[in-house]
Design a protein around this motif. Structure first.
Motif, PDB file in Angstrom:
ATOM      1  N   LEU A  85      48.053  48.228  34.705  1.00 13.09           N
ATOM      2  CA  LEU A  85      47.614  48.431  36.307  1.00 13.09           C
ATOM      3  C   LEU A  85      46.742  47.150  36.323  1.00 13.09           C
ATOM      4  O   LEU A  85      46.201  47.367  34.938  1.00 13.09           O
ATOM      5  CB  LEU A  85      46.706  48.930  36.214  1.00 13.09           C
ATOM      6  CG  LEU A  85      48.138  50.393  37.261  1.00 13.09           C
ATOM      7  CD1 LEU A  85      47.480  51.618  37.196  1.00 13.09           C
ATOM      8  CD2 LEU A  85      48.194  49.815  38.204  1.00 13.09           C
ATOM      9  N   PHE A  86      46.865  45.847  36.845  1.00 14.58           N
ATOM     10  CA  PHE A  86      45.832  44.865  37.251  1.00 14.58           C
ATOM     11  C   PHE A  86      45.795  45.147  38.782  1.00 14.58           C
ATOM     12  O   PHE A  86      45.981  45.670  39.256  1.00 14.58           O
ATOM     13  CB  PHE A  86      46.572  43.649  36.848  1.00 14.58           C
ATOM     14  CG  PHE A  86      46.208  43.436  34.827  1.00 14.58           C
ATOM     15  CD1 PHE A  86      45.979  42.899  34.289  1.00 14.58           C
ATOM     16  CD2 PHE A  86      47.728  43.559  34.760  1.00 14.58           C
ATOM     17  CE1 PHE A  86      45.417  42.701  33.084  1.00 14.58           C
ATOM     18  CE2 PHE A  86      48.510  43.302  33.536  1.00 14.58           C
ATOM     19  CZ  PHE A  86      46.769  42.876  32.128  1.00 14.58           C
ATOM     20  N   ARG A  87      44.176  44.316  38.801  1.00 15.96           N
ATOM     21  CA  ARG A  87      43.850  44.302  39.707  1.00 15.96           C
ATOM     22  C   ARG A  87      43.901  43.225  39.967  1.00 15.96           C
ATOM     23  O   ARG A  87      44.573  41.529  39.795  1.00 15.96           O
ATOM     24  CB  ARG A  87      42.304  44.032  40.116  1.00 15.96           C
ATOM     25  CG  ARG A  87      41.342  45.333  39.448  1.00 15.96           C
ATOM     26  CD  ARG A  87      39.533  45.150  40.268  1.00 15.96           C
ATOM     27  NE  ARG A  87      39.028  46.342  39.338  1.00 15.96           N
ATOM     28  CZ  ARG A  87      38.916  47.904  39.952  1.00 15.96           C
ATOM     29  NH1 ARG A  87      39.743  47.484  41.809  1.00 15.96           N
ATOM     30  NH2 ARG A  87      38.347  48.620  40.291  1.00 15.96           N
ATOM     31  N   ASP A  88      44.157  42.526  41.905  1.00 15.56           N
ATOM     32  CA  ASP A  88      45.186  41.680  41.880  1.00 15.56           C
ATOM     33  C   ASP A  88      44.278  40.061  41.802  1.00 15.56           C
ATOM     34  O   ASP A  88      44.716  39.130  41.863  1.00 15.56           O
ATOM     35  CB  ASP A  88      45.235  41.336  43.446  1.00 15.56           C
ATOM     36  CG  ASP A  88      46.011  40.419  44.582  1.00 15.56           C
ATOM     37  OD1 ASP A  88      46.646  39.949  43.454  1.00 15.56           O
ATOM     38  OD2 ASP A  88      45.110  40.233  45.202  1.00 15.56           O
ATOM     39  N   GLU A  89      42.604  39.947  41.473  1.00 16.91           N
ATOM     40  CA  GLU A  89      42.574  38.899  40.853  1.00 16.91           C
ATOM     41  C   GLU A  89      41.649  38.388  39.685  1.00 16.91           C
ATOM     42  O   GLU A  89      41.570  38.059  39.218  1.00 16.91           O
ATOM     43  CB  GLU A  89      40.540  39.398  41.365  1.00 16.91           C
ATOM     44  CG  GLU A  89      39.934  40.770  41.034  1.00 16.91           C
ATOM     45  CD  GLU A  89      39.884  41.722  42.239  1.00 16.91           C
ATOM     46  OE1 GLU A  89      39.350  42.420  42.127  1.00 16.91           O
ATOM     47  OE2 GLU A  89      40.874  41.755  42.964  1.00 16.91           O
TER      48      GLU A  89
END
Length: 98
Positions: A85-89
């Motif tokens: 899971l990654f943040r969009d930024e």
């Protein structure tokens, strides 16, 4: 048993792409040469909200191939498969075939 994970806010569920260890002609590649931090976007959250409450959509969509940072993300295991899971930024860019 979980079947599908839908990320919240501006998070992106990514399955890392495993680069081949040897070429089609059988030449073995060094570990560093085949390492490109990329992954396929499996699921995306709805996005985040700005200070006025307006929805800011995620910049990638399901099926995109993205360039990821070398470190970071949260490891998630669903069944036998491993995801991150990654943040969009945190996503560095999208990769496209020429």
């Amino acid at each position: 048993m979980m079947k599908r994970l839908i990320p919240t806010f501006n998070r992106i569920l990514v399955q890392r792409v495993i680069q081949p260890a040897k070429t089609e002609s059988g030449i073995l590649l060094p570990e560093k040469a085949s390492k490109l931090n990329s992954g396929k976007v499996i699921a995306v959250g709805p996005g985040s909200r700005d200070k006025d409450g307006k929805l800011i959509p995620v910049s990638v969509k399901e099926g995109d191939t993205v360039l990821l940072p070398e470190y970071g993300g949260t490891e998630v295991k669903l069944g036998e498969k491993e995801y991150h899971l990654f943040r969009d930024e945190d996503v560095l860019g999208t990769l496209h075939e020429d």
